[in-house]
Design a protein around this motif. Structure first.
Motif, PDB file in Angstrom:
ATOM      1  N   VAL A   5       0.976  -1.158  -0.087  1.00  0.00           N
ATOM      2  CA  VAL A   5      -0.065  -0.126  -0.012  1.00  0.00           C
ATOM      3  C   VAL A   5       0.834   1.290  -0.100  1.00  0.00           C
ATOM      4  O   VAL A   5       0.516   2.235  -0.822  1.00  0.00           O
ATOM      5  N   GLY A   6       2.078   1.040   0.746  1.00  0.00           N
ATOM      6  CA  GLY A   6       2.781   2.348   0.715  1.00  0.00           C
ATOM      7  C   GLY A   6       3.353   2.587  -0.746  1.00  0.00           C
ATOM      8  O   GLY A   6       3.595   3.958  -1.126  1.00  0.00           O
ATOM      9  N   TRP A   7       3.551   1.566  -1.283  1.00  0.00           N
ATOM     10  CA  TRP A   7       4.337   1.831  -2.724  1.00  0.00           C
ATOM     11  C   TRP A   7       3.223   2.276  -3.792  1.00  0.00           C
ATOM     12  O   TRP A   7       3.536   3.266  -4.289  1.00  0.00           O
ATOM     13  N   TYR A   8       2.041   1.960  -3.646  1.00  0.00           N
ATOM     14  CA  TYR A   8       1.210   2.455  -4.426  1.00  0.00           C
ATOM     15  C   TYR A   8       0.623   4.132  -4.172  1.00  0.00           C
ATOM     16  O   TYR A   8       0.389   4.744  -4.904  1.00  0.00           O
ATOM     17  N   VAL A   9       0.918   4.231  -2.717  1.00  0.00           N
ATOM     18  CA  VAL A   9       0.486   5.520  -2.395  1.00  0.00           C
ATOM     19  C   VAL A   9       1.679   6.592  -2.901  1.00  0.00           C
ATOM     20  O   VAL A   9       1.326   7.755  -3.466  1.00  0.00           O
ATOM     21  N   LYS A  10       3.017   6.275  -2.874  1.00  0.00           N
ATOM     22  CA  LYS A  10       4.020   6.765  -3.191  1.00  0.00           C
ATOM     23  C   LYS A  10       3.883   7.213  -4.814  1.00  0.00           C
ATOM     24  O   LYS A  10       4.155   8.280  -5.345  1.00  0.00           O
ATOM     25  N   ILE A  11       3.459   6.040  -5.475  1.00  0.00           N
ATOM     26  CA  ILE A  11       3.481   6.041  -7.035  1.00  0.00           C
ATOM     27  C   ILE A  11       2.194   7.064  -7.440  1.00  0.00           C
ATOM     28  O   ILE A  11       2.560   7.735  -8.201  1.00  0.00           O
ATOM     29  N   ALA A  12       1.180   6.931  -6.626  1.00  0.00           N
ATOM     30  CA  ALA A  12       0.001   7.800  -6.990  1.00  0.00           C
ATOM     31  C   ALA A  12       0.428   9.552  -6.806  1.00  0.00           C
ATOM     32  O   ALA A  12       0.086  10.287  -7.531  1.00  0.00           O
ATOM     33  N   ALA A  13       0.885   9.479  -5.710  1.00  0.00           N
ATOM     34  CA  ALA A  13       1.648  11.095  -5.378  1.00  0.00           C
ATOM     35  C   ALA A  13       2.419  11.598  -6.348  1.00  0.00           C
ATOM     36  O   ALA A  13       2.510  12.717  -6.909  1.00  0.00           O
ATOM     37  N   VAL A  14       3.533  10.743  -6.789  1.00  0.00           N
ATOM     38  CA  VAL A  14       4.519  11.334  -7.816  1.00  0.00           C
ATOM     39  C   VAL A  14       3.659  11.328  -9.151  1.00  0.00           C
ATOM     40  O   VAL A  14       3.961  12.500  -9.866  1.00  0.00           O
ATOM     41  N   SER A  15       2.517  10.460  -9.472  1.00  0.00           N
ATOM     42  CA  SER A  15       2.157  10.734 -10.877  1.00  0.00           C
ATOM     43  C   SER A  15       1.317  11.998 -10.823  1.00  0.00           C
ATOM     44  O   SER A  15       1.087  12.652 -11.727  1.00  0.00           O
ATOM     45  N   ALA A  16       0.682  12.216  -9.494  1.00  0.00           N
ATOM     46  CA  ALA A  16      -0.442  13.346  -9.376  1.00  0.00           C
ATOM     47  C   ALA A  16       0.483  14.476  -9.529  1.00  0.00           C
ATOM     48  O   ALA A  16       0.260  15.807 -10.234  1.00  0.00           O
ATOM     49  N   LEU A  17       1.694  14.567  -8.901  1.00  0.00           N
ATOM     50  CA  LEU A  17       2.811  15.867  -8.884  1.00  0.00           C
ATOM     51  C   LEU A  17       3.295  16.095 -10.425  1.00  0.00           C
ATOM     52  O   LEU A  17       2.974  17.130 -10.631  1.00  0.00           O
ATOM     53  N   VAL A  18       3.498  15.025 -11.134  1.00  0.00           N
ATOM     54  CA  VAL A  18       3.909  15.150 -12.372  1.00  0.00           C
ATOM     55  C   VAL A  18       2.871  15.637 -13.124  1.00  0.00           C
ATOM     56  O   VAL A  18       2.948  16.651 -13.951  1.00  0.00           O
ATOM     57  N   GLY A  19       1.819  15.121 -13.145  1.00  0.00           N
ATOM     58  CA  GLY A  19       0.539  15.596 -13.887  1.00  0.00           C
ATOM     59  C   GLY A  19       0.117  17.017 -13.688  1.00  0.00           C
ATOM     60  O   GLY A  19       0.066  18.012 -14.362  1.00  0.00           O
TER      61      GLY A  19
END
Length: 74
Positions: A5-19
């Protein structure tokens, strides 16, 4: 599943930041204003009689296909 879950949260946060940064860049540089102008010019050119004649010349079977479609749906 729960250990990732922590890994998925990090990926989602980075993706949102890039977008979000991409959107801000496009807004700041006037990208959307340029696209609106280009689309308006494209539509204006496509509606000219020359463009319509070219479209018909490139597809001589269009009227035949439309008539066949009307006959089959009746």
């Amino acid at each position: 599943m729960t250990k990732f879950v922590g890994w998925y949260v990090k990926i989602a946060a980075v993706s949102a930041l890039v977008g979000a940064s991409m959107e801000l860049f496009m807004i700041h540089t006037g990208f959307y204003d340029k696209v609106v102008v280009l689309e308006a010019e494209k539509r204006a050119l496509e509606s000219t009689p020359e463009a319509q004649a070219m479209r018909e010349a490139l597809n001589p079977w269009r009227k035949h296909d439309e008539e066949a479609g009307r006959k089959s749906s009746s």
